[in-house]
Design a protein around this motif. Structure first.
Motif, PDB file in Angstrom:
ATOM      1  N   ALA A 105       0.983  -1.066  -0.017  1.00 23.16           N
ATOM      2  CA  ALA A 105      -0.192   0.084  -0.069  1.00 23.16           C
ATOM      3  C   ALA A 105       0.836   1.020   0.102  1.00 23.16           C
ATOM      4  CB  ALA A 105      -1.032   0.000   1.135  1.00 23.16           C
ATOM      5  N   TYR A 160      -4.117   1.192   4.276  1.00 23.30           N
ATOM      6  CA  TYR A 160      -5.495   0.889   4.988  1.00 23.30           C
ATOM      7  C   TYR A 160      -5.125   0.490   6.480  1.00 23.30           C
ATOM      8  CZ  TYR A 160      -8.178  -3.466   6.497  1.00 23.30           C
ATOM      9  OH  TYR A 160      -8.681  -4.126   7.379  1.00 23.30           O
ATOM     10  N   SER A 191      -0.985 -12.527   3.419  1.00 23.48           N
ATOM     11  CA  SER A 191      -2.203 -12.473   3.454  1.00 23.48           C
ATOM     12  C   SER A 191      -2.914 -11.980   2.111  1.00 23.48           C
ATOM     13  CB  SER A 191      -2.734 -11.926   4.732  1.00 23.48           C
ATOM     14  OG  SER A 191      -2.671 -10.734   4.448  1.00 23.48           O
ATOM     15  N   SER A 217      -9.387 -10.360   4.161  1.00 22.25           N
ATOM     16  CA  SER A 217      -8.122  -9.723   4.154  1.00 22.25           C
ATOM     17  C   SER A 217      -8.285  -8.728   3.189  1.00 22.25           C
ATOM     18  CB  SER A 217      -6.855 -10.466   3.747  1.00 22.25           C
ATOM     19  OG  SER A 217      -5.741  -9.564   3.545  1.00 22.25           O
ATOM     20  N   ALA A 218      -8.602  -7.363   3.576  1.00 24.07           N
ATOM     21  CA  ALA A 218      -8.971  -6.078   2.693  1.00 24.07           C
ATOM     22  C   ALA A 218      -7.665  -5.853   1.652  1.00 24.07           C
ATOM     23  CB  ALA A 218      -9.148  -4.924   3.650  1.00 24.07           C
ATOM     24  N   SER A 219      -6.446  -6.073   2.165  1.00 30.54           N
ATOM     25  CA  SER A 219      -5.354  -5.840   1.232  1.00 30.54           C
ATOM     26  C   SER A 219      -5.489  -6.797   0.030  1.00 30.54           C
ATOM     27  CB  SER A 219      -4.049  -5.867   2.008  1.00 30.54           C
ATOM     28  OG  SER A 219      -3.792  -7.295   2.605  1.00 30.54           O
ATOM     29  N   ARG A 277      -6.943  -5.881  -3.391  1.00 31.01           N
ATOM     30  CA  ARG A 277      -6.058  -5.342  -4.278  1.00 31.01           C
ATOM     31  C   ARG A 277      -5.105  -6.144  -5.085  1.00 31.01           C
ATOM     32  NH1 ARG A 277      -4.568  -1.833   0.921  1.00 31.01           N
ATOM     33  NH2 ARG A 277      -2.741  -3.136   0.508  1.00 31.01           N
ATOM     34  N   SER A 280      -1.997  -7.616  11.879  1.00 31.58           N
ATOM     35  CA  SER A 280      -2.538  -6.474  11.584  1.00 31.58           C
ATOM     36  C   SER A 280      -3.989  -6.263  12.042  1.00 31.58           C
ATOM     37  CB  SER A 280      -2.903  -6.326   9.781  1.00 31.58           C
ATOM     38  OG  SER A 280      -3.463  -7.288   9.377  1.00 31.58           O
ATOM     39  N   MET A 317      -4.754  -3.224  14.461  1.00 26.76           N
ATOM     40  CA  MET A 317      -6.184  -2.147  14.095  1.00 26.76           C
ATOM     41  C   MET A 317      -6.905  -2.184  15.348  1.00 26.76           C
ATOM     42  SD  MET A 317      -6.910  -3.105  10.123  1.00 26.76           S
ATOM     43  CE  MET A 317      -5.546  -3.536   9.009  1.00 26.76           C
ATOM     44  N   MET A 350       0.007   6.320   9.586  1.00 24.82           N
ATOM     45  CA  MET A 350      -0.600   5.210  10.054  1.00 24.82           C
ATOM     46  C   MET A 350       0.226   4.671  11.419  1.00 24.82           C
ATOM     47  SD  MET A 350      -0.551   1.465   8.522  1.00 24.82           S
ATOM     48  CE  MET A 350       0.304   0.194   9.501  1.00 24.82           C
ATOM     49  N   ASP A 400       4.811  -1.423   6.797  1.00 25.03           N
ATOM     50  CA  ASP A 400       3.460  -2.388   6.969  1.00 25.03           C
ATOM     51  C   ASP A 400       3.358  -2.719   8.463  1.00 25.03           C
ATOM     52  OD1 ASP A 400       2.119  -1.968   4.417  1.00 25.03           O
ATOM     53  OD2 ASP A 400       3.803  -3.126   3.461  1.00 25.03           O
TER      54      ASP A 400
HETATM   55  O1  PMV Z   1      -5.701  -6.763   4.894  1.00 23.99           O
HETATM   56  P1  PMV Z   1      -4.619  -7.073   6.162  1.00 23.99           P
HETATM   57  O2  PMV Z   1      -5.274  -7.428   7.072  1.00 23.99           O
HETATM   58  O3  PMV Z   1      -3.424  -7.837   5.693  1.00 23.99           O
HETATM   59  O4  PMV Z   1      -4.142  -5.417   6.563  1.00 23.99           O
HETATM   60  C1  PMV Z   1      -3.056  -4.773   5.918  1.00 23.99           C
HETATM   61  C2  PMV Z   1      -2.509  -3.711   6.379  1.00 23.99           C
HETATM   62  C3  PMV Z   1      -1.408  -2.930   6.005  1.00 23.99           C
HETATM   63  O5  PMV Z   1      -0.447  -3.643   5.236  1.00 23.99           O
HETATM   64  C4  PMV Z   1      -0.631  -2.427   7.058  1.00 23.99           C
HETATM   65  C5  PMV Z   1      -1.626  -1.696   5.138  1.00 23.99           C
HETATM   66  C6  PMV Z   1      -2.074  -1.954   3.593  1.00 23.99           C
HETATM   67  O6  PMV Z   1      -3.041  -1.276   3.354  1.00 23.99           O
HETATM   68  O7  PMV Z   1      -1.845  -3.151   3.245  1.00 23.99           O
END
Ligand code: PMV
Length: 328
Positions: free
Chosen positions: A15, A19, A108, A140-142, A145, A196, A200, A247, A285
């Protein structure tokens, strides 16, 4: 509904606009928009087989049987695919990264990206890319993408989600948009960082600066997107560094620290390189590693300087890459 087995490959992403934080309520919706670059050269390859003979879903990650949290999240994804496709059988999932798990690259994102694509394909679904991205986002929101290549945006979720709203990532620009290199400076071998999701949660509950982050992150993301689309590489990088620092500042104020000594030394070196006229910006991250964003023309000089930072163990190079794909 004829396919039964499929293999998919997905790359990790980093990112640029981070996020961090989830919307309260169901559905795993991000509280802020994010913008990333998908990385070539590193990949997760995942095979899913739906098999009537299985009594339970069975997962092997990097050669080891997965249990607990990792397995539970994958089973939830498979349950969603079964519900949407009508397929009843359990699945055998085999997944492997071709990059070290302790490399500081979130596995992830590529892991759930590859699983979402392999599972929907094996289930014989004719799901479009947005559906698969939304499916990956729920785990996993990332990962939403990583379905797409190049530079990719994921909007924030609805303020009061019901849980069933669709939110997929959207590709903004192809990998060739910027000729850049991401230098992953590995600072600690195998250090177990706060996951993460936990980081969060603690930040949202305890940081006096979480509200400031929620206000600032969308502004940074919007400006970064503008700079990116205008082709302004240095401004894009500068905003990426700001996003990472904001962040981590919000997390740090809740006692969630991903910094090690070597992390700070590496950040200091990036600033020193800039003072000498190099174009180099840092991002981090949920781990102690520092990723340095550079134009390709700077990669060798900056990598050489970063390798000399005490505590930097090795440097991995990555460039923008393509989205997830089904393997023949
Ligand atoms: O989607 P997750 O739970 O892997 O969280 C990603 C969090 C960060 O890597 C720190 C930021 C990001 O947007 O990828």
């Amino acid at each position: 509904m004829s396919a039964r087995i499929a293999t998919a490959l997905a790359h990790p992403n980093i990112a640029l606009a981070k996020y961090w934080g989830k919307r309260p309520g169901p559905g795993n919706f991000p509280a802020v928009p994010s913008l990333s670059v998908t990385l070539a050269g590193l990949a997760t390859r995942t095979t899913v087989v739906f098999d009537d003979a299985l009594e339970n879903d069975a997962l092997v990650l990097n050669g080891e049987v997965a249990e607990g949290e990792a397995s539970a999240r994958a089973v939830q994804l498979l349950d969603r695919v079964r519900a949407a496709s009508g397929r009843k059988s359990k699945a055998r999932v085999t997944s492997a990264n071709d990059f070290p798990t302790a490399s500081g690259l979130a596995s992830s994102a590529s892991g759930f990206g590859a699983l979402a694509l392999a599972a929907t394909t094996a289930a014989g679904m004719d799901a479009d890319a947005a559906w698969v991205s939304d499916l990956a986002r729920r785990s996993s929101a990332s990962a939403a993408r990583s379905l797409f290549g190049g530079f990719v945006e994921l909007a924030a979720g609805p303020v009061h989600p019901r849980g069933d709203e669709v939110l997929a990532a959207v590709p903004l620009a192809p990998p060739s948009h910027f000729d850049i290199v991401v230098l992953v400076c590995v600072t600690t071998e195998g250090a177990k960082a706060t996951a993460s999701t936990d980081g969060m949660k603690i930040t949202a509950a305890e940081s006096p600066y979480y509200a400031a982050w929620l206000a600032e992150a969308p502004r940074l993301c919007a400006h970064l997107k503008e700079a990116l689309l205008a082709g302004d590489l240095e401004r894009t990088f500068a905003l990426a560094e700001r996003s990472a620092l904001a962040m981590h500042a919000s997390a740090l104020a809740a006692g969630v620290s991903y910094f090690r000594g070597a992390t700070l030394e590496a950040l200091r070196e990036v600033h020193a390189l800039r003072a000498k006229g190099h174009v180099a910006y840092a991002t981090m991250d949920a781990g102690p590693h520092v990723k340095v964003l550079v134009p390709r023309s700077e990669a060798d000089a900056v990598a050489k300087a970063m390798a000399e930072v005490p505590g930097v163990l090795r440097i991995l190079r990555a460039v923008p890459g393509e989205g997830a794909r089904v393997e023949p």
